[in-house]
Write an enzyme that holds these catalytic residues in place. Structure first.
Site, PDB file in Angstrom:
ATOM      1  N   LYS A 197      68.288  36.216  28.418  1.00  0.00           N
ATOM      2  CA  LYS A 197      69.146  37.216  29.062  1.00  0.00           C
ATOM      3  C   LYS A 197      69.280  38.462  28.179  1.00  0.00           C
ATOM      4  O   LYS A 197      69.143  39.589  28.649  1.00  0.00           O
ATOM      5  CB  LYS A 197      70.533  36.621  29.352  1.00  0.00           C
ATOM      6  N   ASP A 214      73.323  36.946  34.294  1.00  0.00           N
ATOM      7  CA  ASP A 214      74.382  36.250  33.565  1.00  0.00           C
ATOM      8  C   ASP A 214      75.193  35.421  34.562  1.00  0.00           C
ATOM      9  O   ASP A 214      74.853  35.349  35.742  1.00  0.00           O
ATOM     10  CB  ASP A 214      75.266  37.245  32.800  1.00  0.00           C
TER      11      ASP A 214
END
Ligand code: SF4
Length: 217
Positions: free
Chosen positions: A121, A139
């Site tokens: 991420k 996320d």
């Protein structure tokens, strides 16, 4: 309405509400963007910006953080939470950058994800917001919204990223992940669903009679 039709409507609505998207984490260069993203785990962007506002005018290169050392970094970033773990990552990744990449942030996933404390991420945010390369950082917030909007039934962010990449055109990804984050913060929070009033759900689910039952994603 199927998921492809929903994704088209969602994109249109988000482009109307957020025609421009600014990068929420303040930074001076690619390195400080990487550090800010690493610091943003388990805290808000506002909090990170508050902390880094005092750090980046003076310390904004990997060499600066190596010189500071872990203990001093801990002191500087204390209020971002999990500061020992984060300080270790900031220190070690700074060393890796200097030793392996001549102090530069690499522009590919493979090298980014080799850096200490940098997962997929974080690497995606840097690729997208730092280098402008197509990436879709997912996320827990984006994961939650994609589930609520019926764009994925994935149980984890990896599957959600795959589904979102399949549904939305590549050229929209960089802006879209920020648009979804902004929308989630304002209209679609983890705790509640307003059910019948939000533009996206009233458009995509016009027959819904009750708010969604929310479970924290
Ligand atoms: S109705 Fe609003 S809060 Fe509920 S899932 Fe839809 S967009 Fe999110």
């Amino acid at each position: 309405m199927n998921e492809i039709e929903r994704s088209k409507k969602i994109l249109k609505i988000l482009n109307q509400i957020y025609p421009k998207t600014s990068i929420p984490l303040k930074h001076k260069n690619l390195f400080t963007l990487l550090i800010s993203v690493a610091l943003s785990a388990q805290t808000t962007d506002v909090n990170v910006n508050k902390v880094t506002k005092k750090i980046y005018p003076k310390y904004n290169k990997p060499e600066h953080f190596i010189k500071l050392g872990r203990k001093k970094i801990e002191k500087l970033i204390r209020s971002t939470g999990f500061f020992k773990k984060k300080a270790k990552s900031v220190y070690l990744l700074s060393k890796q950058l200097v030793e392996k990449h001549r102090g530069k942030v690499p522009n590919n996933f493979e090298d980014l994800e080799q850096l200490h404390g940098v997962g997929h991420k974080t690497a995606s945010v840097v690729m997208s917001q730092g280098f402008g390369m197509p990436a879709f950082p997912v996320d827990t917030h984006i994961h939650r919204l994609a589930q609520r909007w019926g764009l994925t039934s994935g149980k984890n962010v990896t599957q959600t990223e795959k589904d979102l990449k399949r549904l939305f055109p590549k050229k929209s990804w960089n802006k879209l992940h920020l648009q979804i984050i902004y929308y989630g913060r304002k209209f679609c929070t983890a705790k509640s669903c307003y059910g019948l009033t939000c533009k996206i759900c009233s458009t995509c689910y016009p027959n819904r009679k009750k708010p969604l039952k929310t479970k924290k994603a």
